[in-house]
Design an enzyme around this catalytic site. Sequence first.
Site, PDB file in Angstrom:
ATOM      1  N   GLY A  81       8.447  12.106   0.097  1.00 26.94           N
ATOM      2  CA  GLY A  81       7.723  10.855  -0.132  1.00 26.94           C
ATOM      3  C   GLY A  81       6.357  11.072  -0.764  1.00 26.94           C
ATOM      4  O   GLY A  81       5.721  12.110  -0.564  1.00 26.94           O
ATOM      5  N   ARG A 145      14.204  14.148  -2.931  1.00 22.19           N
ATOM      6  CA  ARG A 145      14.466  14.635  -1.578  1.00 22.19           C
ATOM      7  C   ARG A 145      15.626  15.633  -1.507  1.00 22.19           C
ATOM      8  O   ARG A 145      16.177  15.877  -0.444  1.00 22.19           O
ATOM      9  CB  ARG A 145      14.745  13.449  -0.643  1.00 22.19           C
ATOM     10  CG  ARG A 145      13.529  12.574  -0.347  1.00 22.19           C
ATOM     11  CD  ARG A 145      13.757  11.711   0.880  1.00 22.19           C
ATOM     12  NE  ARG A 145      12.647  10.814   1.135  1.00 22.19           N
ATOM     13  CZ  ARG A 145      11.546  11.141   1.802  1.00 22.19           C
ATOM     14  NH1 ARG A 145      11.410  12.352   2.296  1.00 22.19           N
ATOM     15  NH2 ARG A 145      10.590  10.254   1.996  1.00 22.19           N
ATOM     16  N   ASP A 176      10.138  19.919   6.277  1.00 17.48           N
ATOM     17  CA  ASP A 176      11.450  20.368   5.778  1.00 17.48           C
ATOM     18  C   ASP A 176      11.314  21.118   4.458  1.00 17.48           C
ATOM     19  O   ASP A 176      11.945  22.159   4.259  1.00 17.48           O
ATOM     20  CB  ASP A 176      12.385  19.161   5.564  1.00 17.48           C
ATOM     21  CG  ASP A 176      12.980  18.688   6.881  1.00 17.48           C
ATOM     22  OD1 ASP A 176      13.160  19.526   7.786  1.00 17.48           O
ATOM     23  OD2 ASP A 176      13.245  17.478   7.011  1.00 17.48           O
ATOM     24  N   LYS A 202       2.007  18.559   2.605  1.00 23.91           N
ATOM     25  CA  LYS A 202       1.938  17.153   2.183  1.00 23.91           C
ATOM     26  C   LYS A 202       2.693  16.262   3.150  1.00 23.91           C
ATOM     27  O   LYS A 202       3.757  16.635   3.603  1.00 23.91           O
ATOM     28  CB  LYS A 202       2.589  17.034   0.798  1.00 23.91           C
ATOM     29  CG  LYS A 202       2.792  15.633   0.301  1.00 23.91           C
ATOM     30  CD  LYS A 202       4.242  15.299  -0.072  1.00 23.91           C
ATOM     31  CE  LYS A 202       5.158  15.160   1.103  1.00 23.91           C
ATOM     32  NZ  LYS A 202       6.451  14.525   0.822  1.00 23.91           N
ATOM     33  N   THR A 203       2.192  15.152   3.525  1.00 26.45           N
ATOM     34  CA  THR A 203       2.920  14.010   4.092  1.00 26.45           C
ATOM     35  C   THR A 203       1.924  13.034   4.707  1.00 26.45           C
ATOM     36  O   THR A 203       1.030  13.451   5.462  1.00 26.45           O
ATOM     37  CB  THR A 203       4.000  14.348   5.147  1.00 26.45           C
ATOM     38  OG1 THR A 203       4.497  13.124   5.678  1.00 26.45           O
ATOM     39  CG2 THR A 203       3.558  15.221   6.305  1.00 26.45           C
ATOM     40  N   ASP A 205       2.614  11.134   6.923  1.00 28.09           N
ATOM     41  CA  ASP A 205       2.947  11.022   8.350  1.00 28.09           C
ATOM     42  C   ASP A 205       2.016  11.860   9.238  1.00 28.09           C
ATOM     43  O   ASP A 205       1.927  11.619  10.440  1.00 28.09           O
ATOM     44  CB  ASP A 205       4.396  11.462   8.601  1.00 28.09           C
ATOM     45  CG  ASP A 205       5.396  10.535   7.925  1.00 28.09           C
ATOM     46  OD1 ASP A 205       4.962   9.597   7.237  1.00 28.09           O
ATOM     47  OD2 ASP A 205       6.614  10.760   8.081  1.00 28.09           O
ATOM     48  N   LYS A 242      -4.148 -18.755  15.481  1.00 30.22           N
ATOM     49  CA  LYS A 242      -2.838 -19.339  15.743  1.00 30.22           C
ATOM     50  C   LYS A 242      -1.663 -18.384  15.538  1.00 30.22           C
ATOM     51  O   LYS A 242      -0.529 -18.772  15.753  1.00 30.22           O
ATOM     52  CB  LYS A 242      -2.647 -20.593  14.889  1.00 30.22           C
ATOM     53  CG  LYS A 242      -2.699 -20.359  13.388  1.00 30.22           C
ATOM     54  CD  LYS A 242      -2.445 -21.643  12.620  1.00 30.22           C
ATOM     55  CE  LYS A 242      -2.517 -21.374  11.124  1.00 30.22           C
ATOM     56  NZ  LYS A 242      -2.327 -22.530  10.314  1.00 30.22           N
ATOM     57  N   MET A 250       4.117   2.846   8.628  1.00 33.75           N
ATOM     58  CA  MET A 250       4.930   3.991   8.235  1.00 33.75           C
ATOM     59  C   MET A 250       4.612   5.232   9.064  1.00 33.75           C
ATOM     60  O   MET A 250       3.546   5.347   9.664  1.00 33.75           O
ATOM     61  CB  MET A 250       4.734   4.300   6.759  1.00 33.75           C
ATOM     62  CG  MET A 250       6.038   4.511   6.054  1.00 33.75           C
ATOM     63  SD  MET A 250       5.812   4.832   4.331  1.00 33.75           S
ATOM     64  CE  MET A 250       7.331   4.141   3.716  1.00 33.75           C
ATOM     65  N   GLY A 251       5.525   6.150   9.000  1.00 29.87           N
ATOM     66  CA  GLY A 251       5.448   7.404   9.756  1.00 29.87           C
ATOM     67  C   GLY A 251       6.836   7.606  10.353  1.00 29.87           C
ATOM     68  O   GLY A 251       7.151   6.983  11.360  1.00 29.87           O
ATOM     69  N   ARG A 252       7.646   8.432   9.670  1.00 29.52           N
ATOM     70  CA  ARG A 252       9.075   8.529  10.020  1.00 29.52           C
ATOM     71  C   ARG A 252       9.338   8.745  11.499  1.00 29.52           C
ATOM     72  O   ARG A 252      10.097   8.021  12.109  1.00 29.52           O
ATOM     73  CB  ARG A 252       9.709   9.668   9.232  1.00 29.52           C
ATOM     74  CG  ARG A 252      10.924   9.298   8.473  1.00 29.52           C
ATOM     75  CD  ARG A 252      11.892  10.449   8.365  1.00 29.52           C
ATOM     76  NE  ARG A 252      12.563  10.613   9.627  1.00 29.52           N
ATOM     77  CZ  ARG A 252      13.526   9.833  10.074  1.00 29.52           C
ATOM     78  NH1 ARG A 252      13.959   8.839   9.340  1.00 29.52           N
ATOM     79  NH2 ARG A 252      14.073  10.034  11.252  1.00 29.52           N
ATOM     80  N   GLU A 426       2.600   0.549   0.527  1.00 32.59           N
ATOM     81  CA  GLU A 426       1.271   0.122   0.038  1.00 32.59           C
ATOM     82  C   GLU A 426       0.252   1.258   0.085  1.00 32.59           C
ATOM     83  O   GLU A 426      -0.731   1.249  -0.642  1.00 32.59           O
ATOM     84  CB  GLU A 426       0.712  -1.020   0.917  1.00 32.59           C
ATOM     85  CG  GLU A 426       1.457  -2.318   0.882  1.00 32.59           C
ATOM     86  CD  GLU A 426       2.669  -2.354   1.819  1.00 32.59           C
ATOM     87  OE1 GLU A 426       3.095  -1.285   2.281  1.00 32.59           O
ATOM     88  OE2 GLU A 426       3.173  -3.448   2.063  1.00 32.59           O
ATOM     89  N   ARG A 428       1.063   4.774   0.215  1.00 35.73           N
ATOM     90  CA  ARG A 428       1.503   6.126  -0.144  1.00 35.73           C
ATOM     91  C   ARG A 428       1.026   6.586  -1.516  1.00 35.73           C
ATOM     92  O   ARG A 428       1.050   7.776  -1.809  1.00 35.73           O
ATOM     93  CB  ARG A 428       3.037   6.206  -0.126  1.00 35.73           C
ATOM     94  CG  ARG A 428       3.621   6.106   1.242  1.00 35.73           C
ATOM     95  CD  ARG A 428       4.998   6.702   1.319  1.00 35.73           C
ATOM     96  NE  ARG A 428       5.849   6.362   0.210  1.00 35.73           N
ATOM     97  CZ  ARG A 428       7.122   6.721   0.116  1.00 35.73           C
ATOM     98  NH1 ARG A 428       7.660   7.441   1.074  1.00 35.73           N
ATOM     99  NH2 ARG A 428       7.855   6.389  -0.915  1.00 35.73           N
TER     100      ARG A 428
HETATM  101  P1  FBP Z   1       7.660  12.642   3.682  1.00 27.98           P
HETATM  102  O1  FBP Z   1       7.915  13.124   5.067  1.00 27.98           O
HETATM  103  O2  FBP Z   1       8.619  13.137   2.695  1.00 27.98           O
HETATM  104  O3  FBP Z   1       6.247  12.880   3.293  1.00 27.98           O
HETATM  105  O4  FBP Z   1       7.827  11.054   3.617  1.00 27.98           O
HETATM  106  C1  FBP Z   1       7.304  10.271   4.589  1.00 27.98           C
HETATM  107  C2  FBP Z   1       7.715   8.813   4.459  1.00 27.98           C
HETATM  108  O5  FBP Z   1       6.743   8.073   3.740  1.00 27.98           O
HETATM  109  C3  FBP Z   1       7.937   8.235   5.835  1.00 27.98           C
HETATM  110  O6  FBP Z   1       6.737   7.771   6.384  1.00 27.98           O
HETATM  111  C4  FBP Z   1       8.967   7.177   5.564  1.00 27.98           C
HETATM  112  O7  FBP Z   1       9.771   6.939   6.690  1.00 27.98           O
HETATM  113  C5  FBP Z   1       9.792   7.777   4.473  1.00 27.98           C
HETATM  114  O8  FBP Z   1       8.952   8.667   3.783  1.00 27.98           O
HETATM  115  C6  FBP Z   1      10.348   6.748   3.536  1.00 27.98           C
HETATM  116  O9  FBP Z   1      11.210   7.375   2.663  1.00 27.98           O
HETATM  117  P2  FBP Z   1      11.598   6.832   1.224  1.00 27.98           P
HETATM  118  O10 FBP Z   1      10.463   7.145   0.324  1.00 27.98           O
HETATM  119  O11 FBP Z   1      12.790   7.647   0.851  1.00 27.98           O
HETATM  120  O12 FBP Z   1      11.852   5.374   1.325  1.00 27.98           O
END
Ligand code: FBP
Length: 551
Positions: A81, A145, A176, A202-203, A205, A242, A250-252, A426, A428
């Site tokens: 990602g 990926r 990974d 990188k990530t 997350d 109201k 996000m954050g897998r 938004e 990334r």
């Molecule tokens: P990475 O672990 O590859 O950095 O990606 C993280 C992420 O942005 C997660 O937060 C999210 O669940 C996932 O990628 C979304 O994947 P995709 O870009 O395939 O929709």
Amino acid sequence: MEISALQRERYKYQPKLPAILSQSIEDVALSFGKPTKSIADSDALAELFKLSYGKPIASIVKGKNEKINQPLIVGVILSGGQAPGGHNVIAGIYDGLKKGNKSSVLLGFLGGPGGMLEDRAVEITDTIIDEYRNTGGFDIIGSGRTKIETPEQFAAALTTAKKRNLDAVVVIGGDDSNTNAALLAEYFTAQNLKTRVIGCPKTIDGDLKNEYIEASFGFDTAAKTYSELIGNIERDAASARKYWHFIKLMGRSASHITLECGLQTRPNVCLISEEVEAKNISMVQIVEQICSSIVKRAANKDNFGVVLIPEGLIEFVPEMKKLIEELNDIMADHGDELTEKTGFADQISWLNSRLSGESNTLFTALPPEIARQLLADRDPHGNVQVSRIDTEKLLIGMVEEKLKELKKTGMYNGKFSALAHFFGYEGRSAFPSNFDADYCYSLGFTAFVLIASGLTGYISSVRNLTAPADKWTPGGIPLTMMMNMERRHGSAKPVIKKALVELEGKPFKALAENREKWAENTCYRFPGAIQYYGPSDVCDQPTKTLILEHS
Ligand code: FBP
């Protein structure tokens, strides 16, 4: 293409480097520590990484480095990602290479690891790199990926490395991808290939970190971007009085982003998946926790609020986790049979006999939209794509039902109107914050020094990140040092350990100490937009997570 005023200004920004990397390149050398061990399973890992296990930590120091000026051909891959700052890692490698020797070449493999397997590459030039300096996204070469795992894929990588005469390849990715980098380094060495392999953390997350990797790049910008949006929503909620806003972030799997955003914005409820798992908290209990805040606030006539939900929550709730694991196994073994079923009702009755009793009851009780989302395609690593599951909507539905019950018993007398949001994409590819711009450039430059010094099987590391950039300490960490063995698809595999939120860690404790107060009262904090120009305490502050972890 017309560019924005900010983009034009950002092209001119010169990222800050650690002092040792700002001096003449001829005075940069490496010093080495003692042999290292993996975090666990050392025997199994030493056996798997016969040639690269146990290397020492490398630090960049002042000294003479005869190899630094040699001409090099290096390939770079963006994997997984998007994360803000990826372009600056490439800029750091490029500038380092050209400083070392003007005839060095940087090749960008197109579309992620697949680009190396299929030998699709572009040479990075001054014109190309200058168009991407300090910008977000991965569009300079694209990402992917693809996982390099089969013998054929390793052989394809080898063919490309030989054909391109690569001295090194840099893999910019998460846990990974860096595990893959370690396997590739071992494989190339075993094949007597000169191509070294260096990783970069990188990530967004934030889950690729440990004692030596203080942060993965992109986390800073993404968390700050979401925090700005959450702060804006809080202000809107407190003005309109109201709506309850349910915001999935996000954050897998790890909840670092949600925790950082929680600390930045002080919402009424901030769920943390790791706590849910550790305490075995069920979906019903989560709903009760949210309702408790809604009821208390309604008693103060505050029929509004903000709930933060980590994207991966659903996989940490015990009963959902079991269901998802069963679905993953069924889909891995009989995925084709399932997709052959034309209608959703057919799929449900086909699954009926394959799921355990408990999971089947849960699955059939879920709103059909959520059940459908749970059956969507897995990613190449076999994971449910949690970003596509509307956990925030599921929770809103369950909270509505619970509030109806509470109303009947007279325990709740408020109004509940909820809105669902998902903040992910938004953040990334935002323009990297100054922190990420500097950090990434330093990581790239460090990767160049490791390559030029002949290292392989290392990840670029820049530490002391809470200090000003000139005091950062660059070096290389052996990838095997961050590994253990984990069960994946039924067998033990070497993997870089994912860093989840630690419930004993200072960032989580800071949330836990305050959340009761935040649940009832309106204590919102408004971080505002990322600033690139202005006082350092506005523009260069690292995340609260990093500051607390290193305080
Ligand atoms: P990475 O672990 O590859 O950095 O990606 C993280 C992420 O942005 C997660 O937060 C999210 O669940 C996932 O990628 C979304 O994947 P995709 O870009 O395939 O929709």
